[in-house]
Design a protein around this motif. Structure first.
Motif, PDB file in Angstrom:
ATOM      1  N   ALA A   1       2.858 -11.220 -27.085  1.00 21.45           N
ATOM      2  CA  ALA A   1       2.932  -9.964 -27.994  1.00 21.45           C
ATOM      3  C   ALA A   1       3.534  -9.242 -27.829  1.00 21.45           C
ATOM      4  CB  ALA A   1       1.715  -9.743 -29.336  1.00 21.45           C
ATOM      5  N   VAL A   2       3.092  -8.239 -26.484  1.00 21.35           N
ATOM      6  CA  VAL A   2       3.100  -7.352 -26.030  1.00 21.35           C
ATOM      7  C   VAL A   2       4.343  -6.977 -24.557  1.00 21.35           C
ATOM      8  CG1 VAL A   2       1.989  -4.959 -25.087  1.00 21.35           C
ATOM      9  CG2 VAL A   2       1.222  -5.946 -27.051  1.00 21.35           C
ATOM     10  N   LYS A   3       3.860  -7.851 -24.062  1.00 22.08           N
ATOM     11  CA  LYS A   3       4.805  -7.985 -22.454  1.00 22.08           C
ATOM     12  C   LYS A   3       6.065  -9.220 -23.190  1.00 22.08           C
ATOM     13  CE  LYS A   3       1.459  -6.536 -20.758  1.00 22.08           C
ATOM     14  NZ  LYS A   3       1.602  -4.926 -20.370  1.00 22.08           N
ATOM     15  N   GLY A   4       6.536  -9.291 -24.421  1.00 19.93           N
ATOM     16  CA  GLY A   4       7.699 -10.431 -24.446  1.00 19.93           C
ATOM     17  C   GLY A   4       7.581 -11.422 -24.987  1.00 19.93           C
TER      18      GLY A   4
ATOM     19  N   GLU B   1      -5.400  -4.431 -18.517  1.00 14.43           N
ATOM     20  CA  GLU B   1      -3.827  -4.288 -17.020  1.00 14.43           C
ATOM     21  C   GLU B   1      -3.452  -2.801 -17.732  1.00 14.43           C
ATOM     22  OE1 GLU B   1      -1.119  -7.546 -16.427  1.00 14.43           O
ATOM     23  OE2 GLU B   1      -3.286  -8.840 -15.156  1.00 14.43           O
ATOM     24  N   ASP B   2      -3.383  -2.991 -18.830  1.00 13.75           N
ATOM     25  CA  ASP B   2      -2.334  -1.472 -19.674  1.00 13.75           C
ATOM     26  C   ASP B   2      -3.447  -0.664 -19.354  1.00 13.75           C
ATOM     27  OD1 ASP B   2       0.276  -2.730 -20.389  1.00 13.75           O
ATOM     28  OD2 ASP B   2      -0.865  -3.285 -22.334  1.00 13.75           O
ATOM     29  N   VAL B   3      -4.932  -0.577 -19.785  1.00 17.25           N
ATOM     30  CA  VAL B   3      -5.883   0.435 -19.635  1.00 17.25           C
ATOM     31  C   VAL B   3      -5.837   0.440 -17.874  1.00 17.25           C
ATOM     32  CG1 VAL B   3      -7.938   1.401 -19.964  1.00 17.25           C
ATOM     33  CG2 VAL B   3      -6.966  -0.081 -21.650  1.00 17.25           C
ATOM     34  N   ARG B   4      -5.763  -0.055 -17.269  1.00 21.86           N
ATOM     35  CA  ARG B   4      -6.091   0.140 -16.031  1.00 21.86           C
ATOM     36  C   ARG B   4      -4.772   1.227 -15.107  1.00 21.86           C
ATOM     37  NH1 ARG B   4      -8.383  -5.100 -13.930  1.00 21.86           N
ATOM     38  NH2 ARG B   4     -10.507  -4.408 -13.674  1.00 21.86           N
ATOM     39  N   LEU B   5      -3.461   0.059 -15.925  1.00 21.27           N
ATOM     40  CA  LEU B   5      -2.357   1.590 -15.304  1.00 21.27           C
ATOM     41  C   LEU B   5      -1.712   2.621 -16.117  1.00 21.27           C
ATOM     42  CD1 LEU B   5       0.604  -1.188 -16.635  1.00 21.27           C
ATOM     43  CD2 LEU B   5      -0.427  -0.089 -14.202  1.00 21.27           C
TER      44      LEU B   5
END
Ligand code: TPP
Lengths: 365, 230
Positions: A129-132, A323-327
């Motif tokens: 959903a979020v990455k494409g 992964e987005d939280v780590r970023l």
């Protein structure tokens, strides 16, 4: 018709009723568990006899999403819903919607995968959903409901955002939210737009070309690479505006938090309880729930990372949003993931154990 | 019969031919001898003669005709490969007063879009389908289509289409004809002036059928792809 009613409804039912009340013009779907109640509720309500909303059971998910594409191209508020395998089949159509800059609502009531997987709740379609999901450089506005009330309220939010930016929007729910029953206040009735209002508000829509304007063409095709690059950059610029203006998140007891839980959807709901339990044990836990998964609340997380010693991301998957939280954390504190797969849903106690063990590990150092 | 010389016609100021008003000035990208250009013109003429410019919504497909929206001056929606009948279904149901038609090739309609074609026809959607069958995948460079005749050489059947390897040619209109939702069906050619006129008449009848709500109208036009013939 009463304006406000409190009802005991499943998430899928609340979504369907909210769509009719919103003044949605068309729903096109294909049965799949755990979201078939959306189509069933709409068919039982027969809104074509009241508001004029079109409801269709399509022959397949590719057909359903392309019906949505057609409806969106003529400026209508149209939607579809599905789960796992069906959402995968819709990806080409979603990419076309994004490429032709068409507003529409797609609902994914997630189940466990890959493959035919399971019909039990899951959050394993976060990446999709979020990455494409489909091909090309595009984004969807992704809203993550945490309960039945959100299922009702996010219909109008998703349509309003989609039309404001001419970007398709997705409600990313999971089987638990689709199936569970809660008391819900349905949104107020709004009337569908008339043909004249659509032609006026959406001058890009293909509704028949009057002599007064040049023809409208809804397409994603462009063979001149310089033009295609300009178009793509314009889309990216629009995405940047959405990121700046539309990021939403919800915080629970984060003001004094020394450790942060991040969870979305049904997970975020269950783990409020974990926060309360941890605080009884003397660990000041806080919870941040991204409401929009894209745009992602990077800044809200980054701010909290400055005050906590570690972050635990809890998801019903093998580690996707983490992964987005780590970023967002930028390596400043440890960010761990705790997940269950295959449709297994954890209890607040289980998360409490995971949180406390991480807490002890971090603070022993 | 005595022939009138062009000089006489010019002197008398008689109009024997005019530019089709609904065709735009855009330079067509079709190869010499391609029948898409002929069929575009027929569609544009019929739309003009029926006074439908403001009431028509065309659904383009993926194939050589993908740029049809550059050539015929009406509102257009460009559909993904094979899905034009699904797109048209929603457009028509949401805009019941409009003429909604698709323009598709044989790969688009009879291979990847078979399901959408059959189900739109079976539901009797009040749309018209202009189906240009050149028995090959033109746009991608001449691969076998479901309609490719046995023995015909294409870039993916260099030895000629062999039924044991590739199955038999699909005459999809024979299937569609049996569906109760189909209100009009015709198969035409555009190889001679006379055939071109009858093809145009069929397109007109198809548009009339869908406007009258008599079910799905399908016009199959047997076409030539000179460029990709081996
Ligand atoms: C999903 C998808 N698969 C494949 C293609 C590549 N493709 C473009 S046109 C085409 C075939 C078109 O053939 P036909 O419909 O017969 O039309 P023609 O070009 O001959 O007029 C194919 C396979 C595509 N664009 N999309």
């Amino acid at each position: 018709m009463t304006e406000q009613t409190a009802d005991l409804l499943k998430g899928n039912e609340a979504l369907a009723l909210a769509a009719i009340r919103y003044g949605c013009d068309g729903y096109f779907g294909y049965p799949i568990t755990p979201q078939s109640e959306v189509l069933e509720t709409l068919m039982a309500e027969a809104p074509w006899e009241t508001t004029g909303m079109v409801v269709m059971q399509a022959e397949s998910e590719p057909a359903a999403i392309n019906m949505v594409y057609g409806g969106a191209a003529c400026g209508r508020r149209v939607m579809t819903s599905s789960s796992g395998p069906g959402i995968s089949l819709k990806q080409e159509g979603i990419s076309y919607l994004a490429g032709a800059e068409l507003p529409a609502l797609i609902v994914n009531v997630m189940r466990g995968g890959p493959g035919l997987g399971t019909i039990q709740p899951s959050q394993a379609d976060y990446f999709q959903a979020v990455k494409g999901g489909g091909h090309g450089d595009y984004r969807l506005i992704v809203l993550a409901p945490a309960g039945v009330q959100d299922m009702a309220d996010f219909v109008s939010l998703a349509f309003d955002l989609a039309f404001a930016y001419r970007v398709p929007a997705m409600i990313l729910a999971d089987g638990a939210i689709g199936q569970m029953m809660e008391k819900v206040t349905l949104p107020p009735w709004r009337r569908r737009l008339t043909d004249a209002e659509i032609a006026e508000r959406y001058p890009w829509a293909a509704v028949g070309k009057p002599a007064s304007r040049s023809r409208n063409v809804l397409t994603s095709l462009e063979l001149d690479q310089a033009v295609m690059e300009r178009k793509s950059l314009a889309l990216q610029e629009r995405y940047a505006r959405i990121e700046a203006a539309e990021t939403r998140s919800e915080a629970y007891l984060t003001d004094d938090a020394e450790m942060l839980l991040v969870a979305f959807g049904s997970a975020a709901r269950i783990y409020r309880k974990t926060v309360d339990l941890a605080r009884q044990r003397g660990v000041r836990l806080g919870l941040l729930r991204p409401v929009t998964l894209w745009p992602f609340p990077t800044q809200a997380i980054a701010r909290l990372v400055g005050q906590v010693t570690s972050v635990l991301v809890v998801e019903l998957n093998a580690g996707q949003m983490v992964e987005d939280v780590r970023l967002a954390a930028g390596g400043r504190v440890p960010v761990e993931h705790y997940g269950r797969l295959g449709g297994v849903v954890f209890s607040p106690d289980e998360i409490l154990e995971a949180a406390l063990s991480q807490w002890n590990k971090t603070n022993r150092k | 019969m005595k022939r009138t010389s062009t000089d006489t016609i010019r002197r008398e100021g008689r109009v024997v031919h005019r530019r089709t008003p609904l065709l735009t000035d855009a330079h067509m990208h079709y190869c010499p001898g391609c029948n898409h250009a002929t069929v575009h013109r027929l569609v544009a003429e019929v739309l003009d003669e029926m006074g439908l410019q403001a009431d028509a919504i065309g659904i383009g497909s993926v194939g050589c005709s993908v740029f049809i929206y550059n050539y015929i001056d009406i509102d257009w929606i460009q559909a993904s490969h094979g899905r034009a009948p699904a797109v048209a279904t929603a457009v028509k149901r949401l805009n019941p007063s409009r003429l909604v038609f698709t323009y598709q090739g044989d790969g688009d309609l009879a291979a990847i879009g078979t399901a959408e074609t059959i189900h739109a026809c079976n539901r009797g959607e009040n749309i018209a389908i202009i189906y240009v069958n050149n028995s090959i995948y033109g746009m991608t460079g001449g691969q076998m289509a479901p309609t490719t005749p046995l023995g015909m050489r294409t870039s993916t059947t260099p030895q000629g289409r062999d039924a044991r390897l590739h199955g038999y040619p699909l005459d999809i209109c024979r299937l569609l004809r049996r569906l109760s939702g189909v209100g009009f069906m015709a198969r035409r050619r555009v190889d001679t002036p006379r055939h071109i006129r009858t093809a145009k008449q069929a397109i007109r009848e198809a548009f009339e059928c869908s406007l009258a709500g008599r079910g799905t109208a399908v016009v199959e036009i047997m076409a030539e792809c000179l460029t990709n013939k081996f």
